[in-house]
Design a protein around this motif. Sequence first.
Motif, PDB file in Angstrom:
ATOM      1  N   ILE A 119     -44.170  57.836   6.043  1.00  0.00           N
ATOM      2  CA  ILE A 119     -43.079  58.724   5.636  1.00  0.00           C
ATOM      3  C   ILE A 119     -43.103  59.992   6.475  1.00  0.00           C
ATOM      4  O   ILE A 119     -42.056  60.508   6.891  1.00  0.00           O
ATOM      5  N   MET A 120     -44.319  60.494   6.744  1.00  0.00           N
ATOM      6  CA  MET A 120     -44.438  61.695   7.569  1.00  0.00           C
ATOM      7  C   MET A 120     -43.804  61.478   8.941  1.00  0.00           C
ATOM      8  O   MET A 120     -43.047  62.317   9.448  1.00  0.00           O
ATOM      9  N   GLY A 121     -44.105  60.335   9.563  1.00  0.00           N
ATOM     10  CA  GLY A 121     -43.522  60.050  10.871  1.00  0.00           C
ATOM     11  C   GLY A 121     -42.014  59.955  10.825  1.00  0.00           C
ATOM     12  O   GLY A 121     -41.316  60.435  11.731  1.00  0.00           O
ATOM     13  N   GLN A 122     -41.473  59.343   9.760  1.00  0.00           N
ATOM     14  CA  GLN A 122     -40.026  59.228   9.636  1.00  0.00           C
ATOM     15  C   GLN A 122     -39.373  60.601   9.434  1.00  0.00           C
ATOM     16  O   GLN A 122     -38.320  60.894  10.012  1.00  0.00           O
ATOM     17  N   MET A 123     -40.017  61.454   8.622  1.00  0.00           N
ATOM     18  CA  MET A 123     -39.445  62.776   8.378  1.00  0.00           C
ATOM     19  C   MET A 123     -39.502  63.635   9.630  1.00  0.00           C
ATOM     20  O   MET A 123     -38.555  64.376   9.942  1.00  0.00           O
ATOM     21  N   ARG A 124     -40.608  63.565  10.362  1.00  0.00           N
ATOM     22  CA  ARG A 124     -40.693  64.350  11.598  1.00  0.00           C
ATOM     23  C   ARG A 124     -39.614  63.914  12.587  1.00  0.00           C
ATOM     24  O   ARG A 124     -38.952  64.745  13.220  1.00  0.00           O
ATOM     25  N   THR A 125     -39.424  62.607  12.714  1.00  0.00           N
ATOM     26  CA  THR A 125     -38.396  62.101  13.626  1.00  0.00           C
ATOM     27  C   THR A 125     -37.004  62.531  13.172  1.00  0.00           C
ATOM     28  O   THR A 125     -36.161  62.926  13.986  1.00  0.00           O
ATOM     29  N   ALA A 126     -36.759  62.455  11.861  1.00  0.00           N
ATOM     30  CA  ALA A 126     -35.440  62.825  11.345  1.00  0.00           C
ATOM     31  C   ALA A 126     -35.154  64.304  11.565  1.00  0.00           C
ATOM     32  O   ALA A 126     -34.051  64.679  12.019  1.00  0.00           O
ATOM     33  N   VAL A 127     -36.115  65.167  11.259  1.00  0.00           N
ATOM     34  CA  VAL A 127     -35.913  66.605  11.441  1.00  0.00           C
ATOM     35  C   VAL A 127     -35.653  66.918  12.904  1.00  0.00           C
ATOM     36  O   VAL A 127     -34.769  67.719  13.250  1.00  0.00           O
ATOM     37  N   ARG A 128     -36.412  66.301  13.790  1.00  0.00           N
ATOM     38  CA  ARG A 128     -36.206  66.535  15.219  1.00  0.00           C
ATOM     39  C   ARG A 128     -34.808  66.069  15.652  1.00  0.00           C
ATOM     40  O   ARG A 128     -34.127  66.767  16.417  1.00  0.00           O
ATOM     41  N   ALA A 129     -34.389  64.914  15.175  1.00  0.00           N
ATOM     42  CA  ALA A 129     -33.078  64.396  15.569  1.00  0.00           C
ATOM     43  C   ALA A 129     -31.958  65.304  15.065  1.00  0.00           C
ATOM     44  O   ALA A 129     -31.022  65.628  15.818  1.00  0.00           O
ATOM     45  N   TYR A 130     -32.043  65.740  13.788  1.00  0.00           N
ATOM     46  CA  TYR A 130     -30.998  66.616  13.251  1.00  0.00           C
ATOM     47  C   TYR A 130     -30.995  67.962  13.982  1.00  0.00           C
ATOM     48  O   TYR A 130     -29.937  68.540  14.224  1.00  0.00           O
ATOM     49  N   ALA A 131     -32.181  68.456  14.330  1.00  0.00           N
ATOM     50  CA  ALA A 131     -32.249  69.736  15.029  1.00  0.00           C
ATOM     51  C   ALA A 131     -31.653  69.623  16.430  1.00  0.00           C
ATOM     52  O   ALA A 131     -30.908  70.505  16.887  1.00  0.00           O
ATOM     53  N   MET A 132     -31.944  68.524  17.133  1.00  0.00           N
ATOM     54  CA  MET A 132     -31.441  68.347  18.490  1.00  0.00           C
ATOM     55  C   MET A 132     -29.925  68.150  18.503  1.00  0.00           C
ATOM     56  O   MET A 132     -29.273  68.361  19.528  1.00  0.00           O
ATOM     57  N   GLU A 133     -29.339  67.746  17.375  1.00  0.00           N
ATOM     58  CA  GLU A 133     -27.877  67.630  17.299  1.00  0.00           C
ATOM     59  C   GLU A 133     -27.196  68.982  17.233  1.00  0.00           C
ATOM     60  O   GLU A 133     -25.964  69.056  17.313  1.00  0.00           O
ATOM     61  N   GLY A 134     -27.991  70.048  17.065  1.00  0.00           N
ATOM     62  CA  GLY A 134     -27.421  71.385  17.075  1.00  0.00           C
ATOM     63  C   GLY A 134     -27.072  71.941  15.717  1.00  0.00           C
ATOM     64  O   GLY A 134     -26.390  72.968  15.634  1.00  0.00           O
ATOM     65  N   HIS A 135     -27.538  71.300  14.632  1.00  0.00           N
ATOM     66  CA  HIS A 135     -27.221  71.791  13.295  1.00  0.00           C
ATOM     67  C   HIS A 135     -28.020  73.060  12.979  1.00  0.00           C
ATOM     68  O   HIS A 135     -29.152  73.223  13.449  1.00  0.00           O
ATOM     69  N   PRO A 136     -27.483  73.952  12.164  1.00  0.00           N
ATOM     70  CA  PRO A 136     -28.250  75.119  11.722  1.00  0.00           C
ATOM     71  C   PRO A 136     -29.393  74.688  10.814  1.00  0.00           C
ATOM     72  O   PRO A 136     -29.402  73.564  10.291  1.00  0.00           O
ATOM     73  N   PRO A 137     -30.384  75.564  10.573  1.00  0.00           N
ATOM     74  CA  PRO A 137     -31.583  75.171   9.819  1.00  0.00           C
ATOM     75  C   PRO A 137     -31.303  74.610   8.433  1.00  0.00           C
ATOM     76  O   PRO A 137     -31.933  73.623   8.028  1.00  0.00           O
ATOM     77  N   ASP A 138     -30.385  75.211   7.674  1.00  0.00           N
ATOM     78  CA  ASP A 138     -30.141  74.709   6.322  1.00  0.00           C
ATOM     79  C   ASP A 138     -29.532  73.309   6.349  1.00  0.00           C
ATOM     80  O   ASP A 138     -29.837  72.472   5.485  1.00  0.00           O
ATOM     81  N   VAL A 139     -28.709  73.016   7.345  1.00  0.00           N
ATOM     82  CA  VAL A 139     -28.119  71.674   7.454  1.00  0.00           C
ATOM     83  C   VAL A 139     -29.191  70.664   7.861  1.00  0.00           C
ATOM     84  O   VAL A 139     -29.215  69.527   7.369  1.00  0.00           O
ATOM     85  N   VAL A 140     -30.084  71.054   8.774  1.00  0.00           N
ATOM     86  CA  VAL A 140     -31.170  70.155   9.191  1.00  0.00           C
ATOM     87  C   VAL A 140     -32.006  69.741   7.992  1.00  0.00           C
ATOM     88  O   VAL A 140     -32.283  68.548   7.769  1.00  0.00           O
ATOM     89  N   VAL A 141     -32.411  70.711   7.179  1.00  0.00           N
ATOM     90  CA  VAL A 141     -33.266  70.404   6.019  1.00  0.00           C
ATOM     91  C   VAL A 141     -32.484  69.612   4.979  1.00  0.00           C
ATOM     92  O   VAL A 141     -33.029  68.694   4.344  1.00  0.00           O
ATOM     93  N   SER A 142     -31.208  69.926   4.783  1.00  0.00           N
ATOM     94  CA  SER A 142     -30.396  69.178   3.818  1.00  0.00           C
ATOM     95  C   SER A 142     -30.255  67.712   4.232  1.00  0.00           C
ATOM     96  O   SER A 142     -30.362  66.799   3.397  1.00  0.00           O
ATOM     97  N   HIS A 143     -30.005  67.465   5.508  1.00  0.00           N
ATOM     98  CA  HIS A 143     -29.906  66.090   5.986  1.00  0.00           C
ATOM     99  C   HIS A 143     -31.229  65.346   5.789  1.00  0.00           C
ATOM    100  O   HIS A 143     -31.247  64.173   5.377  1.00  0.00           O
TER     101      HIS A 143
END
Length: 781
Positions: free
Chosen positions: A485-509
């Motif tokens: 789960i840790m690996g999946q969450m790290r990958t997801a956070v990185r992907a959402y961040a690289m899409e250019g979303h602001p911090p609150d949107v990254v964490v919400s996604h």
Amino acid sequence: MRRCLDRTLAFAGAAQAAVYAPAAGEGELRLMDASGDAPLGVRPPDRLEMSGDSPAARAYRTDRPLWLTARPPIGVLPLDADGRRLGCLVLQGAADGFDLEQRRFLERYADALAVLLRPVADAPAPVPLLVPALRSLRVGSFVLFPDTGLIEADETLLDLVGITPDDFDGKVDTLLAHALPEDMHALMSVLEPSAQATVRRDLEFRVRGPTGEMRWLSLSCRVAGGAPDAPGEVLGVVTATPVLRRGTDDVARIQWLTAALDDAATVRDVGRVVVSALREPLGADRVALAAIQDDRLLVTVLDPPRPSAWPEVWRSEWRTEWPDAPLRALPTLQAALRDGRMDLWPAGTGFEPGLTGVGDGGLAVLPLPAKGQVTGVCLVGWERPHEFVPEERSLLTATASLVGQALKRAHAHDAEQELATMLQRSLLPRRLPELPGGTAVARYLPAKRGLQVGGDWYDVIALSEDRVALVIGDVQGHSAGAATIMGQMRTAVRAYAMEGHPPDVVVSHANRLLVAMETDLFATCCYAELDMEEGNTLFVRAGHLAPLVRGPDGVAEEIEVAGGPPLGILAEADFPMTAVELAPGAVLALVTDGLVEAADLPLDEGMRRTRAALAAADPADPGAMADALLGDLGRREDDVALLLLRYDGMKTRPIRAGWMVWRLPDAVMHARRFTARTLRRWKVREAADAVLLVVSELVTNALVHTQGPVRLDLILRGDRVRVCVSDSSPRAPAKPVIVDWESTGGRGLLLVEAMSDAFGSVPVAGGKQVWSEITVAEGAP
């Protein structure tokens, strides 16, 4: 520590100790360190002739220990390491001399001295050796005053018992409170000796550690002279022992071995137990333990560990810490392993070269069975002729069976730990990116209990040339599932961040993703997005610890960040942002609860200690700063992740200019005019035509192939102009595969790529940004 050393040496029967090492090219032994008071008040000489008749010179030349019954008694132990004579330890004893137990202790002390003397044997001046050698042995000392119930205990003893120096009040009762009630009777017989009790006492007892684990400690003491009607002071030492004390009969030995192997988790632990169980009790000179794999002998333990003590065939296969010899070169072992029976070879037996010298006086070959198959072999060798008595045969047979099962279990444990370590390392970043205007470092330590894999993670994400995201998180539990789960969450956070979303949107996604996984685990995280140019930082906290910051003035404090619930709890949870401005020289610290919380460490106290360590550390070296924050965590119940960022500020501040492109027939012309005016204001003349051409092509491409707003941004940093064109389409621009004379388009991107020093596109919130960098002569805007 000198006082502790003097007490320990006095317990070992030595009033004075001195270390001598040869002086290079001078034919003399030079005094390196000394401690204690000689019985006759004579200080050890600074130099001794190597060819002289002094006990130190004789012991050094012959490389043999000397125990002289002079007045006072003298003991000299050679100091050897890796087959090299490094010096000798000279001891002056009390009137009674050195008994057998004292000699054994001093021999172990000499071994520790040799290890420390090896790198400083050629030092030009004396160096302290006696105290560090004692510290390496983990020997605690004490002086008990029976008539008052007070005791002087050194820090090593307090650490073995599990008491901090600040919590110790000097009373025996405070130490006894940590012992198990079943061992209290034996301890009281030592702590309340009679007036006539002057003999040495040895016993084993158990204590409860700070986290509830049980430890075995070995205590040895004797009573110093006192008044005729009252006992004198009790002088003693305490060392850690992982298992029960060895008895003299076979039943006690098997009981000890069973308990020791039950506590041995790794192959290395099993090897240490085997050496302790066989070499000293049987008077053996060599012990080897090896596993069998693919017709090869995978050695795991050799005692002694010096390559020169083992056959030449083994030395030729010594590729790593231990040799890896082929079984075809050892027919004696092949026969024993094929039959699965113990072989005892008497003195004078001729062996193949692969076993020559292992046991010229006698050799025991013990196949190690486990679950119907032979998993390894143990060799026990004697140099002098040895007679195998029936009691030894029984002991060796029982030992082989117990060790075989323990070795198989230890191999499975080591394989599991290796797999867990590989999994953990593959899920965490291999390296952190280099950042303009700052330095990031990270540390990860697995838990020391159970499977050494957990759910803590960290990441540093370079969002653009001047923005970076820092994230740290913790998935509930310590298992392969938590790591997954840790690996999946790290990958997801990185992907959402690289899409250019602001911090609150990254964490919400990321939160919605974890909820959709329908797992029973939840996660916490702290996400920070930092503008490296201005120092502005946006924080989002999802059930995680608050970040810490050390200001340029050295004051460390918690950052008050508005928090949301942990990830994976509520799909529609809100995660508010908190804005904080960092000044150049500040250090931002993100931690997980394994660093600041434990069974014996409340969270508030852990955060206070971490803040104090952050304030006291030197920010000039972020790596050393991270190590200082970790400190000595001891036996960790939880894994630990730590992420530090020292914000320095960008040395070259960029100059920016922006233009909103209106969708008009002459939009490209206006964009070119804006660019020309900006370049003239920046006094950029060279390569201006290339910049204008790139602007024309990128703006045209955005207007033709996308809908919605288009924006042009120009950035001058040093000798480079960066052209950025943003639009609302997430689709990256595609270069044509084939461009021929009949093509009506597609040459623009090829032209931009040819004119640019660097070219690419990145996703941003609501679309993408196509950028180009062109080198120009530095101007003076």
